[in-house]
Design an enzyme around this catalytic site. Structure first.
Site, short mmCIF file in Angstrom:
data_model
loop_
_atom_site.label_atom_id
_atom_site.label_comp_id
_atom_site.label_asym_id
_atom_site.label_seq_id
_atom_site.Cartn_x
_atom_site.Cartn_y
_atom_site.Cartn_z
NE ARG A 1 42.38 6.59 17.38
CZ ARG A 1 43.59 7.17 17.40
NH1 ARG A 1 44.65 6.50 17.83
NH2 ARG A 1 43.73 8.42 17.06
CB SER B 1 38.00 9.68 14.06
OG SER B 1 38.76 10.84 14.26
CD GLU C 1 38.36 5.92 16.55
OE1 GLU C 1 39.05 6.43 15.66
OE2 GLU C 1 38.09 6.49 17.62
C1 FAD Z 1 34.32 14.88 20.13
C2 FAD Z 1 35.11 13.59 20.24
C3 FAD Z 1 36.47 13.57 19.99
C4 FAD Z 1 37.21 12.39 20.11
N1 FAD Z 1 38.56 12.42 19.85
C5 FAD Z 1 39.29 11.28 19.98
C6 FAD Z 1 40.69 11.30 19.73
O1 FAD Z 1 41.28 12.33 19.42
N2 FAD Z 1 41.39 10.13 19.85
C7 FAD Z 1 40.77 8.98 20.21
O2 FAD Z 1 41.47 7.94 20.31
N3 FAD Z 1 39.44 8.93 20.46
C8 FAD Z 1 38.69 10.05 20.35
N4 FAD Z 1 37.34 10.02 20.59
C9 FAD Z 1 36.69 8.74 20.94
C10 FAD Z 1 36.49 8.52 22.46
O3 FAD Z 1 36.49 9.74 23.14
C11 FAD Z 1 37.57 7.62 23.06
O4 FAD Z 1 37.56 6.37 22.43
C12 FAD Z 1 37.36 7.43 24.57
O5 FAD Z 1 38.48 6.80 25.13
C13 FAD Z 1 36.11 6.63 24.90
O6 FAD Z 1 35.95 6.70 26.30
P1 FAD Z 1 34.55 6.51 27.01
O7 FAD Z 1 34.81 6.44 28.46
O8 FAD Z 1 33.61 7.54 26.54
O9 FAD Z 1 34.13 5.06 26.46
P2 FAD Z 1 32.65 4.56 26.17
O10 FAD Z 1 32.15 5.22 24.94
O11 FAD Z 1 31.83 4.64 27.37
O12 FAD Z 1 32.96 3.02 25.82
C14 FAD Z 1 33.67 2.67 24.65
C15 FAD Z 1 34.05 1.18 24.73
O13 FAD Z 1 34.98 0.99 25.79
C16 FAD Z 1 34.43 0.10 26.75
N5 FAD Z 1 34.81 0.59 28.07
C17 FAD Z 1 34.58 1.82 28.60
N6 FAD Z 1 35.12 1.90 29.83
C18 FAD Z 1 35.69 0.69 30.07
C19 FAD Z 1 36.38 0.12 31.17
N7 FAD Z 1 36.62 0.80 32.28
N8 FAD Z 1 36.82 -1.18 31.07
C20 FAD Z 1 36.59 -1.89 29.94
N9 FAD Z 1 35.94 -1.42 28.88
C21 FAD Z 1 35.49 -0.13 28.94
C22 FAD Z 1 32.93 0.12 26.55
O14 FAD Z 1 32.32 -1.09 26.99
C23 FAD Z 1 32.85 0.28 25.04
O15 FAD Z 1 33.06 -0.97 24.44
C24 FAD Z 1 36.57 11.18 20.48
C25 FAD Z 1 35.18 11.21 20.73
C26 FAD Z 1 34.46 12.39 20.62
C27 FAD Z 1 32.99 12.39 20.91
#
Ligand code: FAD
Length: 377
Positions: free
Chosen positions: A182, A262, A369
């Site tokens: 992570r 998580s 996280e």
């Molecule tokens: C129901 C649920 C289940 C999940 N299961 C998992 C799992 O199994 N494993 C896991 O690892 N995670 C899990 N997650 C967490 C999450 O989905 C991941 O971390 C995902 O990759 C976040 O992506 P996002 O585009 O929504 O990021 P955002 O929430 O939009 O952003 C998160 C962070 O990343 C940065 N960011 C986003 N896009 C970029 C980019 N293009 N360049 C630079 N920085 C960027 C943002 O500035 C912020 O700091 C889960 C979340 C939910 C709600």
């Protein structure tokens, strides 16, 4: 907020109005996040090409206008009220696949699960265990997303970055991101924007090796089968089924999924701490429970414990507290959820209660996280 709005009007609005790959949208973070929490940014810009992302971020940085890069909003905890920054939504979403070589390139704004489903449907293997993770392709390297024994680090070859500190746009090798559990050296830094990712997939239609006990069992992998693989399509279907049971596939109609996944990472601790925790569990819940405590090898002789298991043993069952606007998911202890009327402050209060309770009971400190904006534990 006022000076920020003036800066925006003076330097950014005119540029946005001239482009058709940037849109000014009216939205709140409650609408942009899977927690459905968070106040209103000063403005929100939706960028539909990689060039637009670069140009807008560069322009905002040039005028010292604070910004937050947003993908799918599934790993964000944002304060209530007015949020003095510009939300830059990365919405470029092309996906290119070379079926001969197994090379896949995705724009950062592509929906991650669309990348997975497209690859599996085209007979590619390697990312099926990452099915159902919400959010964008570009965020997957940021915290090295992982699930069911696979991490993006296993298949990621390169990322295209726009480096905000130097203004350089370049492809960098995955090894340069220092990916681990992570973590990448991009997380919590805001120093670079991911514009695109390249993955190397298997083109024989088989999954990555099935190393995660629960998944291997439902796919009838025998203990003697080393590096067992199954059809990627079968594995994807099974992963989605398991995740849905745990509320880990985002569904707007199910409050158990109004979460950031998580909420705490699994703590990595010394063998001495493991021993201490086991002794406490034995005292509180008996020897059988202590013997069954999940504990996995991590690097450097350290051990990884299960945050969900510790939370339950510290006295916080699924659905806790029964009547709160923010509660632990009724399907998974590790997901903190908004039941529909919560504020960010409600969620943070619950996170504090759980974190402090685990620390007091076991002496183990849980680290959150998600990325926090305008609020802290
Ligand atoms: C129901 C649920 C289940 C999940 N299961 C998992 C799992 O199994 N494993 C896991 O690892 N995670 C899990 N997650 C967490 C999450 O989905 C991941 O971390 C995902 O990759 C976040 O992506 P996002 O585009 O929504 O990021 P955002 O929430 O939009 O952003 C998160 C962070 O990343 C940065 N960011 C986003 N896009 C970029 C980019 N293009 N360049 C630079 N920085 C960027 C943002 O500035 C912020 O700091 C889960 C979340 C939910 C709600």
């Amino acid at each position: 907020m006022e000076p920020l709005l003036q800066l925006f009007d003076a330097h950014v609005r005119g540029v946005v109005e001239k482009r058709d790959d940037v849109q000014l949208v009216d939205t709140t973070f409650a609408q942009l996040t899977t927690l459905h929490l968070g106040g209103r940014p000063a403005h929100t810009l939706r960028c539909t090409t990689r060039d637009a992302v670069v140009d807008i971020v560069q322009l905002l940085d040039k005028h010292n206008i604070p910004l937050l890069v947003v993908g799918g909003g599934s790993n964000l905890v944002i304060a209530d009220g007015d949020i003095p920054l510009i939300a830059v939504i990365v919405a470029c979403d092309e996906i290119y696949l070379d079926k001969e070589t197994g090379e896949l390139e995705a724009d950062a704004g592509a929906v991650w699960d669309t990348v997975v489903s497209l690859s599996v449907d085209q007979g590619m293997g390697g990312i099926e265990c990452l099915s159902g993770i919400p959010g964008s392709a570009g965020a997957t390297p940021v915290q090295n997303v992982g699930a069911y024994g696979v991490e993006i680090a296993d298949v990621l070859t390169e990322v295209e970055l726009y480096r905000r500190d130097t203004g350089v746009r370049e492809w960098v090798r995955s090894a340069d991101l220092e990916l681990s559990y992570r973590y990448s050296n991009l997380k919590f830094t805001n120093k670079a924007v991911v514009l695109g990712i390249r993955l190397r997939l298997r083109n024989d239609g088989l999954s990555a090796p099935l190393r995660f006990g629960e998944l291997a069992r439902v796919l009838n992998v025998s203990v003697n089968e080393i590096e067992a693989r199954r059809l990627a399509t079968t594995v994807r279907a099974e992963v989605l089924r398991l995740r849905k049971k745990k509320g880990m596939v985002y569904n707007p109609d199910d409050h158990d999924t109004w979460s950031a996944g998580s909420f705490f990472t699994n703590p990595i601790v010394s063998p001495e701490v493991v021993q201490h925790v086991r002794t406490v569990v034995e005292k509180l819940h008996g020897a059988d429970d202590a013997a069954a405590m999940p504990c996995f090898d991590a690097s450097g002789g350290r051990k990884k414990l299960s945050a969900a298991w510790l939370i339950e043993r510290a006295g916080y069952p699924k659905g806790y507290p029964e009547d709160g606007p923010a509660r632990l998911s009724t399907k998974h202890t590790l997901a903190l959820t908004n039941r529909g009327s919560a504020t960010t402050e409600d969620l943070v209060e619950l996170a504090r209660t759980v974190r402090n309770g685990v620390e007091k009971t076991f002496g183990v400190s849980l680290a959150p996280e998600p990325v926090w904006v305008g609020v802290s534990l």
